[in-house]
Scaffold this active site. Structure first.
Site, PDB file in Angstrom:
ATOM      1  N   MET A   1       0.836  -1.193   0.000  1.00 17.27           N
ATOM      2  CA  MET A   1       0.000   0.000   0.000  1.00 17.27           C
ATOM      3  C   MET A   1       0.872   1.244   0.000  1.00 17.27           C
ATOM      4  SD  MET A   1      -2.957  -1.034   2.751  1.00 17.27           S
ATOM      5  CE  MET A   1      -1.783  -1.602   3.979  1.00 17.27           C
TER       6      MET A   1
ATOM      7  N   GLY B   1       1.397   4.273   4.565  1.00 17.64           N
ATOM      8  CA  GLY B   1       2.220   3.428   3.692  1.00 17.64           C
ATOM      9  C   GLY B   1       2.656   2.144   4.371  1.00 17.64           C
ATOM     10  N   SER B   2       2.335   0.994   3.781  1.00 20.74           N
ATOM     11  CA  SER B   2       2.547  -0.256   4.495  1.00 20.74           C
ATOM     12  C   SER B   2       2.263  -1.453   3.593  1.00 20.74           C
ATOM     13  CB  SER B   2       1.635  -0.292   5.725  1.00 20.74           C
ATOM     14  OG  SER B   2       0.345   0.200   5.382  1.00 20.74           O
ATOM     15  N   ARG B   3       2.017  -2.626   4.207  1.00 26.01           N
ATOM     16  CA  ARG B   3       1.811  -3.849   3.448  1.00 26.01           C
ATOM     17  C   ARG B   3       0.960  -4.828   4.247  1.00 26.01           C
ATOM     18  NH1 ARG B   3       7.149  -7.332   2.168  1.00 26.01           N
ATOM     19  NH2 ARG B   3       6.282  -9.385   2.593  1.00 26.01           N
TER      20      ARG B   3
END
Length: 249
Positions: free
Chosen positions: A119, A207-209
């Site tokens: 993301m 912001g990440s996953r």
């Protein structure tokens, strides 16, 4: 309208609307807007305009659009918006497989397909349940803040593991992973909660996953590089294995 049934024969009512802002983000937007107003009143335009744009950016980041969740007993939907950055055969995290003393069984050991969804700061960051069922585990692990697009982020970064069990016993594990900018994982659920497929379960800031561990004998129905939508894109169908190819254009 949330909860409304829509189908491929025209049932339901659909129209465009501005997505609402999740309550988690409203306080940040208010702070930025207040700072912009104060600096404008003080005629500090060099600060007022950037703060105004920051307010708009915060509102966009925390947008929370409604989603139409596909219905099907064996469908596993995407828990996150973003890019399918990795698809690999891996061992599930030990936090999702070991006996945690609660009497709740975990995932079976052995390689399974992991789908990693990256993301960016421009994606919707509300995460959703990939299946309907009961939240059996929620395990928070402190860690680093490396680029979430890296494979080793699954083991080194700050993360939160979740395990959901369907009424028929099917287990799906997935992990929220903080990235370079993301500094907090915010859960909306706790162990014992009942969730529907596509229901909001948490968010990761900035912001990440998210990693999803498919059941044994299940292949991905998405391809590397595909953009997926939380609560709408079907990642897999439990028990189904099929080669799917895509062409980048």
């Amino acid at each position: 309208m949330a909860g409304e049934i829509l189908d491929n024969r025209g049932r339901g009512d659909a129209h465009w609307r501005l997505p609402p802002v999740h309550p988690e983000g409203r306080k940040f937007a208010l702070i930025a807007a207040a700072a912009s107003l104060v600096t404008a009143l003080l005629a500090w335009e060099t600060l007022a305009w950037p703060l105004a744009f920051l307010t708009i950016g915060i509102l966009a980041f925390f947008r929370d659009p409604e989603r139409v969740v596909p219905q099907g007993d064996d469908l596993i939907v995407s828990p996150a918006d973003g890019l399918v950055s990795l698809i690999a055969e891996v061992e599930p995290p030990k936090e999702l497989t070991i006996d945690d003393g609660s009497g709740t069984r975990g995932l079976s050991s052995g390689p399974v397909t992991r789908i990693s969804i990256f993301m960016s700061a421009f994606d919707v960051h509300i995460n959703r349940a990939p299946i309907g069922g009961t939240v059996k585990r929620l395990v928070y692990i402190p860690g680093k803040f490396m680029n979430a697009d890296l494979d080793k982020a699954s083991e080194d970064n700050e993360r939160q593991h979740l395990l959901i069990e369907r009424p028929d016993g099917l287990l799906i594990g997935f992990t929220q992973i903080a990235g370079l900018v993301a500094r907090r994982i915010v859960p909306f659920v706790k162990p014992g909660d009942l969730v529907a497929s596509g229901q909001r379960i948490g968010l990761i800031r900035f912001g990440s996953r998210v990693d999803v561990y498919l059941p044994a004998g299940t292949a991905a129905r998405v391809v590397l590089g595909q953009t997926v939508v939380a609560g709408e894109t079907v990642l897999a169908e439990a028990g189904t294995q099929q080669l799917i190819e895509g062409v980048s254009q």
